[in-house]
Design a protein around this motif. Structure first.
Motif, PDB file in Angstrom:
ATOM      1  N   VAL A  23      68.617  -6.297  76.979  1.00 47.61           N
ATOM      2  CA  VAL A  23      67.382  -5.541  77.223  1.00 47.61           C
ATOM      3  C   VAL A  23      66.728  -5.151  75.903  1.00 47.61           C
ATOM      4  CG1 VAL A  23      66.490  -3.359  78.138  1.00 47.61           C
ATOM      5  CG2 VAL A  23      68.080  -4.730  79.495  1.00 47.61           C
ATOM      6  N   ARG A  24      67.532  -4.786  74.915  1.00 52.23           N
ATOM      7  CA  ARG A  24      66.979  -4.448  73.602  1.00 52.23           C
ATOM      8  C   ARG A  24      66.347  -5.667  72.938  1.00 52.23           C
ATOM      9  NH1 ARG A  24      71.910  -0.672  71.241  1.00 52.23           N
ATOM     10  NH2 ARG A  24      71.215   1.301  72.150  1.00 52.23           N
ATOM     11  N   GLU A  25      66.968  -6.819  73.126  1.00 49.47           N
ATOM     12  CA  GLU A  25      66.494  -8.031  72.454  1.00 49.47           C
ATOM     13  C   GLU A  25      65.275  -8.638  73.139  1.00 49.47           C
ATOM     14  OE1 GLU A  25      69.905 -10.530  72.650  1.00 49.47           O
ATOM     15  OE2 GLU A  25      71.120  -9.240  71.347  1.00 49.47           O
ATOM     16  N   SER A  26      65.314  -8.701  74.474  1.00 50.84           N
ATOM     17  CA  SER A  26      64.270  -9.465  75.177  1.00 50.84           C
ATOM     18  C   SER A  26      63.713  -8.799  76.416  1.00 50.84           C
ATOM     19  CB  SER A  26      64.824 -10.850  75.555  1.00 50.84           C
ATOM     20  OG  SER A  26      66.015 -10.727  76.314  1.00 50.84           O
ATOM     21  N   GLY A  27      64.080  -7.545  76.652  1.00 48.71           N
ATOM     22  CA  GLY A  27      63.553  -6.838  77.804  1.00 48.71           C
ATOM     23  C   GLY A  27      64.312  -7.147  79.078  1.00 48.71           C
ATOM     24  N   VAL A  28      63.928  -6.463  80.144  1.00 47.63           N
ATOM     25  CA  VAL A  28      64.616  -6.602  81.422  1.00 47.63           C
ATOM     26  C   VAL A  28      64.465  -8.011  81.988  1.00 47.63           C
ATOM     27  CG1 VAL A  28      64.668  -5.774  83.810  1.00 47.63           C
ATOM     28  CG2 VAL A  28      64.408  -4.144  81.941  1.00 47.63           C
ATOM     29  N   ALA A  29      63.333  -8.648  81.703  1.00 48.13           N
ATOM     30  CA  ALA A  29      63.090  -9.984  82.246  1.00 48.13           C
ATOM     31  C   ALA A  29      64.131 -10.991  81.775  1.00 48.13           C
ATOM     32  CB  ALA A  29      61.692 -10.459  81.852  1.00 48.13           C
ATOM     33  N   VAL A  99      62.316   5.429  72.030  1.00 50.13           N
ATOM     34  CA  VAL A  99      61.870   4.412  71.072  1.00 50.13           C
ATOM     35  C   VAL A  99      62.950   3.344  70.875  1.00 50.13           C
ATOM     36  CG1 VAL A  99      61.268   3.986  68.650  1.00 50.13           C
ATOM     37  CG2 VAL A  99      60.272   5.940  69.868  1.00 50.13           C
ATOM     38  N   ASP A 100      64.176   3.780  70.674  1.00 44.12           N
ATOM     39  CA  ASP A 100      65.272   2.843  70.406  1.00 44.12           C
ATOM     40  C   ASP A 100      65.596   1.978  71.618  1.00 44.12           C
ATOM     41  OD1 ASP A 100      65.511   3.827  67.836  1.00 44.12           O
ATOM     42  OD2 ASP A 100      67.071   5.265  68.360  1.00 44.12           O
ATOM     43  N   ASP A 101      65.396   2.515  72.809  1.00 42.08           N
ATOM     44  CA  ASP A 101      65.682   1.778  74.044  1.00 42.08           C
ATOM     45  C   ASP A 101      64.457   1.826  74.958  1.00 42.08           C
ATOM     46  OD1 ASP A 101      68.554   0.774  74.131  1.00 42.08           O
ATOM     47  OD2 ASP A 101      68.861   2.837  73.475  1.00 42.08           O
ATOM     48  N   ALA A 102      63.332   1.340  74.430  1.00 39.85           N
ATOM     49  CA  ALA A 102      62.065   1.437  75.161  1.00 39.85           C
ATOM     50  C   ALA A 102      62.106   0.697  76.499  1.00 39.85           C
ATOM     51  CB  ALA A 102      60.922   0.906  74.298  1.00 39.85           C
ATOM     52  N   ALA A 103      62.665  -0.523  76.502  1.00 39.53           N
ATOM     53  CA  ALA A 103      62.715  -1.292  77.743  1.00 39.53           C
ATOM     54  C   ALA A 103      63.631  -0.626  78.759  1.00 39.53           C
ATOM     55  CB  ALA A 103      63.177  -2.722  77.457  1.00 39.53           C
ATOM     56  N   LEU A 104      64.729  -0.063  78.292  1.00 37.61           N
ATOM     57  CA  LEU A 104      65.638   0.648  79.187  1.00 37.61           C
ATOM     58  C   LEU A 104      64.952   1.883  79.754  1.00 37.61           C
ATOM     59  CD1 LEU A 104      68.398   1.060  80.478  1.00 37.61           C
ATOM     60  CD2 LEU A 104      69.161   2.152  78.349  1.00 37.61           C
ATOM     61  N   MET A 105      64.206   2.591  78.924  1.00 37.59           N
ATOM     62  CA  MET A 105      63.480   3.776  79.385  1.00 37.59           C
ATOM     63  C   MET A 105      62.477   3.388  80.470  1.00 37.59           C
ATOM     64  SD  MET A 105      63.582   7.038  78.548  1.00 37.59           S
ATOM     65  CE  MET A 105      62.659   8.561  78.264  1.00 37.59           C
ATOM     66  N   ASP A 106      61.787   2.275  80.268  1.00 34.05           N
ATOM     67  CA  ASP A 106      60.847   1.802  81.288  1.00 34.05           C
ATOM     68  C   ASP A 106      61.578   1.536  82.601  1.00 34.05           C
ATOM     69  OD1 ASP A 106      58.727   1.959  79.533  1.00 34.05           O
ATOM     70  OD2 ASP A 106      58.733  -0.181  79.049  1.00 34.05           O
ATOM     71  N   ALA A 167      56.899   2.849  69.977  1.00 31.49           N
ATOM     72  CA  ALA A 167      57.550   1.629  70.452  1.00 31.49           C
ATOM     73  C   ALA A 167      56.601   0.445  70.470  1.00 31.49           C
ATOM     74  CB  ALA A 167      58.139   1.855  71.842  1.00 31.49           C
ATOM     75  N   SER A 168      55.319   0.703  70.724  1.00 30.66           N
ATOM     76  CA  SER A 168      54.331  -0.380  70.774  1.00 30.66           C
ATOM     77  C   SER A 168      53.803  -0.763  69.394  1.00 30.66           C
ATOM     78  CB  SER A 168      53.158   0.028  71.670  1.00 30.66           C
ATOM     79  OG  SER A 168      52.446   1.125  71.092  1.00 30.66           O
ATOM     80  N   GLY A 169      54.198  -0.013  68.369  1.00 31.56           N
ATOM     81  CA  GLY A 169      53.735  -0.300  67.019  1.00 31.56           C
ATOM     82  C   GLY A 169      52.378   0.289  66.689  1.00 31.56           C
ATOM     83  N   ARG A 170      51.847   1.107  67.568  1.00 32.76           N
ATOM     84  CA  ARG A 170      50.546   1.746  67.313  1.00 32.76           C
ATOM     85  C   ARG A 170      50.622   2.703  66.130  1.00 32.76           C
ATOM     86  NH1 ARG A 170      46.048  -0.171  70.380  1.00 32.76           N
ATOM     87  NH2 ARG A 170      46.897  -1.036  72.302  1.00 32.76           N
ATOM     88  N   ILE A 171      51.764   3.377  66.017  1.00 29.09           N
ATOM     89  CA  ILE A 171      51.979   4.280  64.884  1.00 29.09           C
ATOM     90  C   ILE A 171      53.372   4.037  64.334  1.00 29.09           C
ATOM     91  CG2 ILE A 171      50.406   6.058  65.758  1.00 29.09           C
ATOM     92  CD1 ILE A 171      52.826   7.644  66.710  1.00 29.09           C
ATOM     93  N   GLU A 172      53.591   4.397  63.078  1.00 27.65           N
ATOM     94  CA  GLU A 172      54.909   4.259  62.468  1.00 27.65           C
ATOM     95  C   GLU A 172      55.823   5.398  62.929  1.00 27.65           C
ATOM     96  OE1 GLU A 172      55.914   1.778  60.563  1.00 27.65           O
ATOM     97  OE2 GLU A 172      53.952   0.788  60.704  1.00 27.65           O
TER      98      GLU A 172
END
Length: 200
Positions: A23-29, A99-106, A167-172
């Protein structure tokens, strides 16, 4: 990749570790039971002894996510100190996890409560109970739109929003950490917080 040792008693934990990494590498998909079996070095049918299907795996991952976030919140609270300091630490712990586990949080928050498995609902309840407990004793007669509930919802919405920007890179990330501090200063200095903290 070095395969992790396991026996019949911890294959489930190994599979969940591997699933978390995927999930961290490539998301839930990117998750599949067959791929997890390959990563764990077991037969492709072995994971089904623990997860009857992919949804069962996703439910287990979401439950694990809530448990890990709860543990992070508790560590932040265990350091003690005045309530504002504890809430700031909780805020940073919440955003760091998101942030560290954004896909898991989703995954944890994407399913309606009524459609979540019992395990996920219970783990989520423990998290929200821990967050609520951080505010101190709750009044027994507060309405659903009362100040305590409003403060908690505002806290969660603000922290998840900041985490999403990072997580989306909008801000550092350092900017996100600054926003967490600024948001907590604003919230804790508000009339709403005064009502909640006084009540607790």
């Amino acid at each position: 990749m070095t395969q992790r040792p396991f026996h019949h008693g911890n294959l489930r934990a190994v599979l969940l570790d591997e699933a978390t990494a995927v999930v961290r590498e490539s998301g839930v998909a990117g998750l599949s039971l067959r791929d997890l079996a390959r990563r764990a070095g077991v037969s492709h049918g072995a994971p089904r002894s623990h997860f009857v299907d992919r949804q069962a795996l996703l439910d287990a991952l979401a439950q694990l996510g809530f448990e890990r976030l709860t543990a992070a919140v508790r560590r932040a609270l265990d350091a003690g100190g005045p309530l504002p300091d504890r809430l700031r630490r909780v805020a940073h712990a919440y955003v760091d996890f998101a942030v560290d586990d954004a896909a898991l949080m989703d995954l944890m928050f994407e399913t309606k409560v009524t459609q979540q498995s019992q395990g996920v609902q219970e783990a989520a309840g423990v998290l929200f109970g821990t967050l609520d407990g951080a505010l101190g004793p709750a009044p027994g007669d507060e309405a659903e739109d009362g100040p305590r509930v409003t403060f908690k919802m505002l806290f969660a919405a603000t922290m998840q929003g900041i985490a999403a920007l990072v997580a989306s890179g909008r801000i550092e990330r350092p900017h996100g950490e600054h926003l967490v501090d600024s948001a907590m200063d604003t919230m804790l200095g508000s009339e709403l917080a005064a009502r909640v903290i006084t009540a607790s």
